[in-house]
Every structure is written in structure tokens, then in C-alpha cells.
Enzyme design. Structure first.
Site, PDB file in Angstrom:
ATOM      1  N   PRO A   1       0.780  -1.240   0.000  1.00  0.00           N
ATOM      2  CA  PRO A   1       0.000   0.000   0.000  1.00  0.00           C
ATOM      3  C   PRO A   1       0.810   1.289   0.000  1.00  0.00           C
ATOM      4  O   PRO A   1       0.226   2.364  -0.011  1.00  0.00           O
ATOM      5  CB  PRO A   1      -0.797  -0.115   1.293  1.00  0.00           C
ATOM      6  CG  PRO A   1       0.050  -0.950   2.173  1.00  0.00           C
ATOM      7  CD  PRO A   1       0.861  -1.866   1.310  1.00  0.00           C
TER       8      PRO A   1
ATOM      9  N   ASP B   1       0.628   1.696 -11.910  1.00  0.00           N
ATOM     10  CA  ASP B   1      -0.512   2.592 -11.771  1.00  0.00           C
ATOM     11  C   ASP B   1      -0.291   3.551 -10.613  1.00  0.00           C
ATOM     12  O   ASP B   1       0.738   3.559  -9.944  1.00  0.00           O
ATOM     13  CB  ASP B   1      -1.833   1.813 -11.678  1.00  0.00           C
ATOM     14  CG  ASP B   1      -1.830   0.811 -10.571  1.00  0.00           C
ATOM     15  OD1 ASP B   1      -1.453   1.170  -9.444  1.00  0.00           O
ATOM     16  OD2 ASP B   1      -2.222  -0.351 -10.817  1.00  0.00           O
TER      17      ASP B   1
ATOM     18  N   MET C   1     -12.307   1.449  -2.235  1.00  0.00           N
ATOM     19  CA  MET C   1     -12.945   2.355  -3.209  1.00  0.00           C
ATOM     20  C   MET C   1     -14.310   2.822  -2.704  1.00  0.00           C
ATOM     21  O   MET C   1     -15.268   2.891  -3.469  1.00  0.00           O
ATOM     22  CB  MET C   1     -13.100   1.649  -4.570  1.00  0.00           C
ATOM     23  CG  MET C   1     -11.783   1.265  -5.197  1.00  0.00           C
ATOM     24  SD  MET C   1     -11.956   0.195  -6.633  1.00  0.00           S
ATOM     25  CE  MET C   1     -12.206  -1.404  -5.880  1.00  0.00           C
TER      26      MET C   1
ATOM     27  N   THR D   1      -2.087  -6.383   1.110  1.00  0.00           N
ATOM     28  CA  THR D   1      -3.264  -5.623   0.695  1.00  0.00           C
ATOM     29  C   THR D   1      -3.545  -4.479   1.670  1.00  0.00           C
ATOM     30  O   THR D   1      -3.204  -4.558   2.863  1.00  0.00           O
ATOM     31  CB  THR D   1      -4.477  -6.563   0.534  1.00  0.00           C
ATOM     32  OG1 THR D   1      -5.514  -5.854  -0.138  1.00  0.00           O
ATOM     33  CG2 THR D   1      -4.987  -7.105   1.860  1.00  0.00           C
TER      34      THR D   1
ATOM     35  N   LYS E   1      -5.187   4.770 -13.428  1.00  0.00           N
ATOM     36  CA  LYS E   1      -6.011   3.891 -12.625  1.00  0.00           C
ATOM     37  C   LYS E   1      -6.717   4.604 -11.502  1.00  0.00           C
ATOM     38  O   LYS E   1      -7.045   4.040 -10.495  1.00  0.00           O
ATOM     39  CB  LYS E   1      -5.220   2.715 -12.030  1.00  0.00           C
ATOM     40  CG  LYS E   1      -5.323   1.413 -12.850  1.00  0.00           C
ATOM     41  CD  LYS E   1      -6.586   0.678 -12.574  1.00  0.00           C
ATOM     42  CE  LYS E   1      -6.886  -0.407 -13.545  1.00  0.00           C
ATOM     43  NZ  LYS E   1      -6.359  -1.690 -13.273  1.00  0.00           N
TER      44      LYS E   1
ATOM     45  N   GLY F   1      -0.896  -2.662  -3.496  1.00  0.00           N
ATOM     46  CA  GLY F   1      -1.479  -3.714  -2.649  1.00  0.00           C
ATOM     47  C   GLY F   1      -1.211  -5.098  -3.196  1.00  0.00           C
ATOM     48  O   GLY F   1      -0.078  -5.431  -3.555  1.00  0.00           O
TER      49      GLY F   1
HETATM   50  N1  SAH Z   1      -5.049  -4.076  -4.984  1.00  0.00           N
HETATM   51  C1  SAH Z   1      -5.161  -3.057  -3.972  1.00  0.00           C
HETATM   52  C2  SAH Z   1      -6.510  -2.394  -3.969  1.00  0.00           C
HETATM   53  C3  SAH Z   1      -6.818  -1.606  -5.230  1.00  0.00           C
HETATM   54  S1  SAH Z   1      -8.407  -0.863  -5.184  1.00  0.00           S
HETATM   55  C4  SAH Z   1      -4.859  -3.695  -2.605  1.00  0.00           C
HETATM   56  O1  SAH Z   1      -4.783  -4.914  -2.481  1.00  0.00           O
HETATM   57  O2  SAH Z   1      -4.694  -2.941  -1.639  1.00  0.00           O
HETATM   58  C5  SAH Z   1      -8.015   0.781  -4.696  1.00  0.00           C
HETATM   59  C6  SAH Z   1      -8.522   1.083  -3.315  1.00  0.00           C
HETATM   60  O3  SAH Z   1      -7.706   0.436  -2.336  1.00  0.00           O
HETATM   61  C7  SAH Z   1      -8.494   2.531  -2.931  1.00  0.00           C
HETATM   62  O4  SAH Z   1      -9.615   3.235  -3.417  1.00  0.00           O
HETATM   63  C8  SAH Z   1      -8.517   2.451  -1.403  1.00  0.00           C
HETATM   64  O5  SAH Z   1      -9.811   2.179  -0.931  1.00  0.00           O
HETATM   65  C9  SAH Z   1      -7.654   1.210  -1.171  1.00  0.00           C
HETATM   66  N2  SAH Z   1      -6.259   1.572  -0.912  1.00  0.00           N
HETATM   67  C10 SAH Z   1      -5.177   1.168  -1.584  1.00  0.00           C
HETATM   68  N3  SAH Z   1      -4.041   1.651  -1.051  1.00  0.00           N
HETATM   69  C11 SAH Z   1      -4.432   2.390   0.012  1.00  0.00           C
HETATM   70  C12 SAH Z   1      -3.731   3.154   0.986  1.00  0.00           C
HETATM   71  N4  SAH Z   1      -2.389   3.256   0.996  1.00  0.00           N
HETATM   72  N5  SAH Z   1      -4.451   3.790   1.944  1.00  0.00           N
HETATM   73  C13 SAH Z   1      -5.792   3.699   1.973  1.00  0.00           C
HETATM   74  N6  SAH Z   1      -6.502   2.993   1.077  1.00  0.00           N
HETATM   75  C14 SAH Z   1      -5.832   2.344   0.109  1.00  0.00           C
END
Ligand code: SAH
Length: 269
Positions: free
Chosen positions: A28, A51, A187, A134, A73, A105
Site C-alpha cells: 500500500p 498505476d 474504493m 493488501t 487507474k 497492494g
Molecule cells: N489491490 C489493492 C486495492 C486496489 S483498489 C490492494 O490490495 O490494496 C483501490 C482502493 O484500495 C483505494 O480506493 C482504497 O480504498 C484502497 N487503498 C489502496 N491503497 C491504500 C492506501 N495506501 N491507503 C488507503 N486505502 C488504500
């Protein structure tokens, strides 16, 4: 101090050959949350397709001379449409490059990694899939929220708050109302008014603790705590934007203020 990365179970395996694709989870934000496997793929990449959720600090680890292709993205602002991304992966692999597809993530958690891997594999191109941490898991840890906690939360659901094409948010609301269940929306910021209203209509108490974690694990991390019925006020008050996680459940109150202050060493300063 030099950090030598141990070759664990892959000691004798050639990790990244020419003409292959690696779908790699970058976690993240905090580069310390990369897996050793992700790190190795990053170090051998010749082309990276990445992305918006991949942090600058992680991009800085790419080898010199690695070609960088940004494919956007942001919700509803996909710089390159998904079909185009799929095709790029195949095209570069056919040019005999080591193609790194770097995603925020975990690629397989709301990351469309499954679709990309299907496309690549259908073209008879080898595709490595490297899990990443994630957001739900990492961001909650950094702010002191255990996703499950004995006697408080026995289950945890990761769910998308992305509004579907017909403008509706058709989710199984009745499965999200158990008091001992943590619910994490990815999201979910844009559709938060709908989410909180539907959850409460289905039976989740408005007084349920809730938290919003913005840019978790990054130096810009912010956490806002409140209750389900007041989440929209928090968003308006602080003008909270994506990427933000919405966390709902009693686990949010696991630690009191004083204990949270002592968690400081985990949080980026
Ligand atoms: N594949 C990613 C998720 C992608 S969807 C994973 O596994 O984390 C994108 C959403 O993930 C964002 O809109 C938010 O809700 C969340 N997200 C991803 N990184 C984040 C972060 N550093 N802090 C808060 N929310 C995050």
C-alpha cells in the site's frame, strides 16, 4: 550497512527470464512492506507498467534504464483502458523484455490482476504472480486496528464500494450486519453516503465504530475515527479523497488513546 537479500525457497530458480511477465503486488505504499520476492522482480525489470497506487519510493528502487509506463487507474479516470494494459503486457513480452506489472497492494485483491494474468497466459507467455500486502491488512495495522479480535470480531469482509456501471451499488448488505464482523470497503469514499445508508437500513447500528484511513502506510497517512452514522460528516469536514479505506466494526476501539500513542513507532512520522 549492506542488506543482503536471502534467496529463500527460490534459491536455484531463475526468477525472471526474457519474454516473461511478472504481476507484482507493491503493497500500500511503505516500501518496507514489499516482499523479498517483489523486491527481486523489481530489481530485474526492464519495463515497468504501473498505476497510481505505486509509491514514488518504490519506483525509485527500479534499475537505471528501466522503461517506465504509467497507466493511471484513478477511479473513472483509467489513463489506459484495461484492454490496452493487457495488450501492452503481451506486446512488451513479445519484444523479449522482462515485463514488470507493478500494482498497489495485492494484484488479486480488487486489482484486476486475474484479468491481466488470464490475458497474458492465454498468449502462452509465462506470468509470475507475486502477492503483495493488501491495503486492508497493512493500513489497519499501522493505525492500531486489528481486523479480528477474540470475542469482538470473528470475521472480516473486504468489499468494493465502487459504483457499478448502472450507477447502483448492488451489494449483499444483509451479510454485512453481524456485530462481530469487521467490514472493510475498498474504493468506498465516493459512494460513502450510499454505503452508510444501506448498511444501517440493513440493520447495522449507526453507533458502530468506523474509521477512514487515507494514504495508509505512507508519510501522508491520516486516520479519522467516528461512528457509522457520522462518517459522511467526517468526509465533508476533512475533505477526504481516495485512496481511502473505510473500516467498520467494534475492533476500531480495541486500543485506547494512550495505547495508540505508544503505537507511534509503527507509524511513518
Ligand atoms: N489491490 C489493492 C486495492 C486496489 S483498489 C490492494 O490490495 O490494496 C483501490 C482502493 O484500495 C483505494 O480506493 C482504497 O480504498 C484502497 N487503498 C489502496 N491503497 C491504500 C492506501 N495506501 N491507503 C488507503 N486505502 C488504500
Amino acid at each position: 550497512m549492506t542488506l543482503s537479500i536471502p534467496n529463500t525457497i527460490h534459491a536455484n530458480k531463475q526468477l525472471f527470464a526474457a519474454g516473461e511477465v511478472a504481476l507484482v503486488g507493491a503493497g500500500p505504499g511503505d516500501p518496507d512492506l514489499l516482499t523479498l520476492q517483489a523486491f527481486r522482480f523489481i530489481k530485474h525489470a526492464e519495463i515497468v507498467i504501473y498505476d497510481r497506487l505505486v509509491s514514488e519510493e518504490i519506483l525509485a528502487l527500479l534499475p537505471e534504464g528501466c522503461k517506465k509506463v504509467y497507466v493511471g487507474k484513478k477511479q473513472a479516470d483509467h489513463r489506459v483502458p484495461q484492454d490496452g494494459i493487457n495488450q501492452l503486457l503481451v506486446d512488451y513480452a513479445k519484444q523479449n523484455k522482462k515485463v514488470l506489472r507493478l500494482k498497489g497492494g495485492d494484484p488479486f485483491v480488487f486489482g484486476r490482476g486475474g484479468e491481466e494474468a488470464q490475458f497474458v497466459l492465454k498468449h502462452d507467455i509465462a506470468c509470475h504472480i507475486v502477492p503483495g500486502m493488501t491495503a486492508a491488512s497493512a493500513c489497519t495495522s499501522y493505525v492500531g486496528i486489528p481486523l479480528t479480535h477474540r470475542q469482538v470480531a470473528q470475521s472480516c469482509t473486504f468489499i468494493t464500494g465502487n459504483v457499478q456501471e448502472n450507477g447502483k451499488l448492488a451489494l449483499p448488505w444483509h451479510t454485512l450486519t453481524d456485530k462481530k464482523q469487521t467490514v472493510v470497503f475498498y474504493m468506498g469514499i465516493k459512494s460513502l453516503p450510499l454505503i452508510s445508508q444501506q448498511l444501517m437500513a440493513a440493520g447495522r447500528q449507526g453507533s458502530t465504530p468506523a474509521a477512514l484511513i487515507h494514504k495508509g502506510t505512507s508519510p501522508k497517512q491520516q486516520v479519522y475515527r467516528g461512528t457509522l452514522d457520522k462518517l459522511n460528516d467526517l468526509v465533508a469536514l476533512h475533505n477526504i479523497k481516495p485512496p481511502t479505506l473505510v473500516v467498520i466494526g467494534d475492533v476500531i476501539n480495541t486500543f485506547d488513546e494512550k495505547s495508540l500513542a505508544n503505537l507511534g513507532y509503527l507509524s511513518p512520522k
